[in-house]
Write a protein that holds these residues in place. Structure first.
Motif, PDB file in Angstrom:
ATOM      1  N   TYR A 401       0.822  -1.210   0.000  1.00  0.00           N
ATOM      2  CA  TYR A 401       0.000   0.000   0.000  1.00  0.00           C
ATOM      3  C   TYR A 401       0.857   1.261   0.000  1.00  0.00           C
ATOM      4  CZ  TYR A 401      -4.426  -2.405   0.481  1.00  0.00           C
ATOM      5  OH  TYR A 401      -5.544  -3.183   0.243  1.00  0.00           O
ATOM      6  N   ALA A 429      -4.974   3.161   1.323  1.00  0.00           N
ATOM      7  CA  ALA A 429      -3.996   3.121   2.414  1.00  0.00           C
ATOM      8  C   ALA A 429      -4.605   3.733   3.674  1.00  0.00           C
ATOM      9  CB  ALA A 429      -2.735   3.869   2.016  1.00  0.00           C
ATOM     10  N   ASP A 433      -0.755   2.263   7.476  1.00  0.00           N
ATOM     11  CA  ASP A 433       0.145   2.229   6.320  1.00  0.00           C
ATOM     12  C   ASP A 433       0.970   3.507   6.233  1.00  0.00           C
ATOM     13  OD1 ASP A 433      -0.804  -0.305   5.463  1.00  0.00           O
ATOM     14  OD2 ASP A 433      -2.554   0.656   4.567  1.00  0.00           O
TER      15      ASP A 433
END
Length: 517
Positions: A401, A429, A433
């Motif tokens: 991601y 995301a 992330d």
């Protein structure tokens, strides 16, 4: 109104009790069982058999019985008493209570007055740094208000000098026109800088405050150039409207940082009270200066130029110091980067107060002077390293991601070529992330600042050996970021950071999509 115990304040109260009369007693009040109890008798019987024996004894005496409930409000302590028929609230500290002998106590007067003053200006539940913020706000508002009064007088004087032969309608037209231009510029400014109000709140707030102070200086110049009144007044009003837009947009976030009990409305209301009172003191200061010089018109005309340097310096100092007492708990890219650098160095997550001290909010152009600056966004085709960028994107998988890459950028003024680190985020995301991606980028930056990598970066293009070392660094840093995310997150929550969302500006919100051909 909050107090130690919530109640309807009064010196004496009758209470309608909802409960039923108690069961028939077996002692001296057994004769009540054969009668229909009135409300007064029922209340008296209920209290009599629920209190201790000394209270029952007090029912027959002239002294009321003490109940184990006391109230503290504005420094005054009162207690509930039972006189046999009703519950009374009487003062027990000898200051202003019912039936208490009058005895003037200066210390008590000062205490009550200070508490009343505090309750009028200060919200009930705010963070400890709020008082420091209010003290500097006092200096800022008083001297800013005084400067605005002097600037308005200067503009009136300019209109009277430059348009003494004109109709009043012409002067009014100039005034309305400069206000209209200011409001139009305010709309354009707000629309173009909306995301920066969250991500760079302190920096934008101080920069526009500086702009506001400069606009007052321009207004003070209008008597010297009355023929250019519309131009000078319009420029000043445009700057003032932009500053006002920033003030309104950022006030709610600042107030929310102080509201520790979700009392945002109360904090905002108290802020308005403070602003009105402080501004009135500024008006009084400007009026007092004018009254002192009313017999000397020449000196009165030069008064704004004399006090402007001092007043504006105090005003800006109050704003700058006040913003240092604002500890925002929301995460932005800059704050998260400070947290991650501290985590990498000493395995410690700094608190919002510690990060606030390190935040640089002096000017917009002071940002990003450190080597290997980290940027969140999309790869710029004009600033890419061709071979490295191609291979980095080629190794991105469907489960990734984000990815980290190098880029080239040029500083705006010097136009010097420098290398930086880019964090590209994929659509979908989440906050985790972003934190892991930025943590990995910080580890990469730490490695690139070493002497071994500095020598390799001087090459015009990447050799196979450099590419191999680069991808090894990317792999190792990603593994470390994934392993350390759990403990990092726990410490961030423990010190008070709000990690549900990360505020990103328009450029940082750019996302890429993964295409599996």
């Amino acid at each position: 109104m909050q107090s130690t115990l919530y109640y309807a304040p009064s010196n004496s109260r009758h209470f309608a009790l909802p409960w039923k009369s108690p069961k028939t007693p077996t002692s001296r009040n057994s004769h009540l069982s054969s009668k229909t109890l009135t409300l007064n008798n029922s209340l008296r019987t209920q209290i009599t058999y629920e209190l201790e024996g000394d209270v029952n004894d007090g029912l027959e005496s002239s002294n009321p019985a003490q109940l184990p409930i006391a109230i503290r409000r504005y420094g005054k302590v009162s207690r509930f008493f039972w006189d046999g028929n009703r519950v009374k609230l009487l003062s027990i500290d000898g200051f202003g209570g019912a039936g208490a002998s009058f005895c003037f106590n200066l210390d008590k007067v000062v205490e009550v007055s200070s508490l009343a003053f505090r309750n009028f200006f200060i919200p009930k539940q705010v963070s400890e740094n709020y008082m420091g913020y209010v003290k500097w706000k006092f200096l800022h508002r008083v001297f800013s208000s005084a400067l605005q009064v002097l600037a308005t007088q200067a503009m009136f004087r300019a209109m009277g000098i430059g348009h003494s032969h004109s109709l009043p309608s012409a002067a009014a037209f100039n005034w309305v026109l400069k206000d209209g231009l200011g409001r139009l510029s305010r709309c354009i400014y707000t629309a173009s800088l909306a995301s920066a109000f969250d991500t760079n709140l302190k920096r934008v707030r101080f920069s526009t405050s500086l702009l506001f102070t400069l606009s007052i200086g321009v207004e003070l110049l209008t008597p010297l150039f009355p023929q250019h009144f519309l131009l000078l007044a319009s420029l000043a009003n445009i700057a003032k409207q932009m500053s006002l837009a920033c003030y309104i947009a950022t006030s709610s976030a600042i107030h929310r940082s102080f509201a520790i009990a979700d009392n945002l409305a109360e904090v905002s209301a108290k802020s308005q009270i403070q602003s009105v009172c402080f501004d009135n003191l500024g008006l009084m200061l400007a009026a007092a200066l004018n009254m002192l010089l009313k017999n000397n018109q020449r000196l009165q005309a030069g008064l704004p130029f004399i006090v402007y340097p001092f007043f504006s310096a105090v005003d800006l100092c109050g704003i700058y110091q006040g913003l240092k007492h604002v500890h925002l708990q929301t995460l932005t890219k800059d704050r998260l980067e400070i947290i991650l650098d501290a985590w990498i160095a000493i395995r410690h997550v700094p608190s919002p107060e510690e990060v606030s001290k390190e935040e640089d909010f002096n000017f917009i152009w002071s940002k990003g002077k450190e080597p290997w600056r980290i940027r969140i966004g999309c790869l710029n085709p004009k600033g890419q390293l061709p071979k490295l960028s191609m291979m980095t994107m080629q190794y991105v998988g469907d489960k990734d991601y984000y990815f980290v890459c190098m880029e080239i950028f040029y500083r705006r003024l010097a136009r010097t070529r420098e290398q930086g680190i880019l964090l590209c985020l994929r659509e979908g995301a989440c906050t985790a992330d972003i934190i892991k991606g930025l943590l990995q980028a910080c580890y990469v930056r730490k490695a690139l600042r070493s002497s071994s990598w500095e020598s390799m970066m001087k090459a015009s293009d990447f050799s196979d050996l450099i590419l191999k070392e680069w991808f090894k660094l990317i792999k190792d840093s990603k593994q470390r970021a994934q392993l350390e995310f759990g403990p990092l997150k726990e410490q961030m929550v423990a010190v008070g950071w709000a990690i549900k969302n990360i505020l990103l500006n328009t450029e940082e919100q750019a996302r890429y999509s993964y295409i599996d051909d």
